[in-house]
Design a protein around this motif. Structure first.
Motif, short mmCIF file in Angstrom:
data_model
loop_
_atom_site.label_atom_id
_atom_site.label_comp_id
_atom_site.label_asym_id
_atom_site.label_seq_id
_atom_site.Cartn_x
_atom_site.Cartn_y
_atom_site.Cartn_z
N THR A 1 0.83 -1.20 0.00
CA THR A 1 0.00 0.00 0.00
C THR A 1 0.87 1.25 0.00
O THR A 1 0.63 2.18 -0.78
CB THR A 1 -0.95 0.01 1.22
OG1 THR A 1 -1.79 -1.15 1.15
CG2 THR A 1 -1.80 1.26 1.26
N GLU B 1 1.04 4.09 -2.90
CA GLU B 1 0.80 5.50 -2.59
C GLU B 1 1.98 6.37 -2.99
O GLU B 1 1.82 7.55 -3.28
CB GLU B 1 0.50 5.66 -1.10
CG GLU B 1 -0.85 5.10 -0.71
CD GLU B 1 -1.07 5.02 0.80
OE1 GLU B 1 -0.11 5.22 1.58
OE2 GLU B 1 -2.21 4.73 1.20
N CYS C 1 0.93 -0.95 -7.15
CA CYS C 1 -0.51 -0.71 -7.30
C CYS C 1 -1.19 -1.93 -7.91
O CYS C 1 -2.32 -2.27 -7.53
CB CYS C 1 -0.75 0.54 -8.14
SG CYS C 1 -0.25 2.06 -7.31
N LEU D 1 -1.42 -4.36 -5.09
CA LEU D 1 -2.46 -3.94 -4.16
C LEU D 1 -3.84 -4.21 -4.74
O LEU D 1 -4.74 -4.69 -4.04
CB LEU D 1 -2.30 -2.47 -3.80
CG LEU D 1 -3.33 -1.90 -2.84
CD1 LEU D 1 -3.36 -2.69 -1.53
CD2 LEU D 1 -3.06 -0.42 -2.59
#
Length: 85
Positions: free
Chosen positions: A27, A31, A38, A41
């Protein structure tokens, strides 16, 4: 890589690692703008692996990863029409 090691542990059978810690690392990397994180995630969100399941957010992350050129994101999204870039 660290997230993958935590997820499975060093030589640990699948699912016996620190899944929640791995999800936290993925995460944070996402971010921070790491496209492959990503994708990872998004897959975790779709599976509910270390995070609460969220199909809408998973699809959005995978779509963004695909559009950024990550072919793994395109594959995970399952959209043949996704055009990277």
């Amino acid at each position: 890589r660290l997230a993958a090691l935590l997820d499975g542990g060093l030589n640990a059978p699948r699912g016996e690692g620190d899944v929640a810690r791995a999800a936290t690392l993925v995460t944070r990397a996402c971010e921070g703008g790491e496209v492959t994180a990503c994708t990872a995630l998004g897959i975790r969100l779709r599976q509910g692996r270390g995070v609460a399941r969220d199909d809408a957010r998973a699809a959005a992350l995978l779509d963004a990863s695909c559009r950024s050129g990550d072919l793994a994101g395109c594959g995970a999204l399952g959209t043949a029409g996704c055009a990277p870039g």
